[in-house]
Design a protein around this motif. Structure first.
Motif, PDB file in Angstrom:
ATOM      1  N   VAL A  24     136.159 -41.229  16.705  1.00 15.13           N
ATOM      2  CA  VAL A  24     135.405 -40.163  17.298  1.00 15.13           C
ATOM      3  C   VAL A  24     135.376 -38.952  16.123  1.00 15.13           C
ATOM      4  CG1 VAL A  24     135.184 -38.408  19.014  1.00 15.13           C
ATOM      5  CG2 VAL A  24     135.665 -40.934  19.725  1.00 15.13           C
ATOM      6  N   GLY A  25     136.438 -39.011  15.551  1.00 12.83           N
ATOM      7  CA  GLY A  25     136.462 -37.831  14.561  1.00 12.83           C
ATOM      8  C   GLY A  25     135.656 -37.939  13.294  1.00 12.83           C
ATOM      9  N   GLN A  26     134.851 -39.145  13.299  1.00 15.38           N
ATOM     10  CA  GLN A  26     134.073 -39.541  12.180  1.00 15.38           C
ATOM     11  C   GLN A  26     132.484 -39.046  12.750  1.00 15.38           C
ATOM     12  OE1 GLN A  26     134.391 -43.587  10.675  1.00 15.38           O
ATOM     13  NE2 GLN A  26     136.535 -43.550  11.274  1.00 15.38           N
ATOM     14  N   SER A  31     135.002 -31.384  16.232  1.00 16.45           N
ATOM     15  CA  SER A  31     136.008 -30.630  15.601  1.00 16.45           C
ATOM     16  C   SER A  31     137.388 -30.966  16.204  1.00 16.45           C
ATOM     17  CB  SER A  31     135.594 -29.118  15.583  1.00 16.45           C
ATOM     18  OG  SER A  31     135.499 -28.505  16.802  1.00 16.45           O
ATOM     19  N   ARG A  32     137.416 -31.172  17.625  1.00 19.80           N
ATOM     20  CA  ARG A  32     138.234 -31.394  18.168  1.00 19.80           C
ATOM     21  C   ARG A  32     138.440 -32.484  19.250  1.00 19.80           C
ATOM     22  NH1 ARG A  32     142.263 -27.073  21.529  1.00 19.80           N
ATOM     23  NH2 ARG A  32     143.776 -28.586  22.260  1.00 19.80           N
ATOM     24  N   ILE A  33     139.469 -33.223  19.404  1.00 23.18           N
ATOM     25  CA  ILE A  33     139.481 -34.698  20.017  1.00 23.18           C
ATOM     26  C   ILE A  33     140.809 -34.435  20.925  1.00 23.18           C
ATOM     27  CG2 ILE A  33     139.520 -37.079  20.544  1.00 23.18           C
ATOM     28  CD1 ILE A  33     138.502 -36.416  17.234  1.00 23.18           C
ATOM     29  N   ASP A  51     126.188 -36.906  22.312  1.00 22.58           N
ATOM     30  CA  ASP A  51     126.789 -37.863  23.211  1.00 22.58           C
ATOM     31  C   ASP A  51     126.662 -39.191  22.956  1.00 22.58           C
ATOM     32  OD1 ASP A  51     127.915 -38.175  26.013  1.00 22.58           O
ATOM     33  OD2 ASP A  51     126.001 -39.173  26.481  1.00 22.58           O
ATOM     34  N   ALA A  52     125.571 -39.909  22.687  1.00 25.75           N
ATOM     35  CA  ALA A  52     125.346 -41.033  22.209  1.00 25.75           C
ATOM     36  C   ALA A  52     126.222 -41.676  21.222  1.00 25.75           C
ATOM     37  CB  ALA A  52     123.870 -41.357  22.054  1.00 25.75           C
ATOM     38  N   ARG A  53     126.329 -40.936  20.295  1.00 32.11           N
ATOM     39  CA  ARG A  53     127.042 -41.359  19.150  1.00 32.11           C
ATOM     40  C   ARG A  53     128.678 -40.948  19.344  1.00 32.11           C
ATOM     41  NH1 ARG A  53     129.163 -44.313  16.249  1.00 32.11           N
ATOM     42  NH2 ARG A  53     129.932 -43.615  14.413  1.00 32.11           N
ATOM     43  N   ILE A  54     129.033 -40.153  20.200  1.00 34.51           N
ATOM     44  CA  ILE A  54     130.430 -40.176  20.728  1.00 34.51           C
ATOM     45  C   ILE A  54     130.774 -41.316  21.490  1.00 34.51           C
ATOM     46  CG2 ILE A  54     132.091 -38.928  22.042  1.00 34.51           C
ATOM     47  CD1 ILE A  54     130.853 -36.407  21.211  1.00 34.51           C
ATOM     48  N   ARG A  55     129.816 -41.831  22.437  1.00 37.56           N
ATOM     49  CA  ARG A  55     130.043 -43.135  23.368  1.00 37.56           C
ATOM     50  C   ARG A  55     130.374 -44.297  22.359  1.00 37.56           C
ATOM     51  NH1 ARG A  55     128.628 -42.500  29.045  1.00 37.56           N
ATOM     52  NH2 ARG A  55     128.189 -40.528  29.384  1.00 37.56           N
TER      53      ARG A  55
END
Length: 69
Positions: A24-26, A31-33, A51-55
């Motif tokens: 997810v950091g990529q 900026s924070r996870i 949202d789609a890219r994080i999923r």
């Protein structure tokens, strides 16, 4: 700053959390996870979140996104 929380299944340990943080950091705009393995929760913050890219990143890490909270 925007924040989004995801309910994620399959996490069992700190290694799982690290793997999700790495993927997810990529994602641009993150900026924070924060990963809470016990609560099956991943909270992502940043100035602009996709949202789609994080999923996709969570799935690429090997876990399932059940819902966004």
């Amino acid at each position: 700053m925007t924040e989004q929380r995801y309910h994620v299944t399959g996490m069992t340990c700190g290694h799982c959390a690290d793997h999700i943080r790495k993927e997810v950091g990529q994602v641009a705009g993150v900026s924070r996870i924060d990963v809470d393995v016990a609560a099956n929760a991943v909270t992502v913050s940043g100035p602009s979140l996709d949202d789609a890219r994080i999923r996709e990143a969570i799935v690429e890490a090997g876990y399932d996104v059940v819902a966004a909270a």
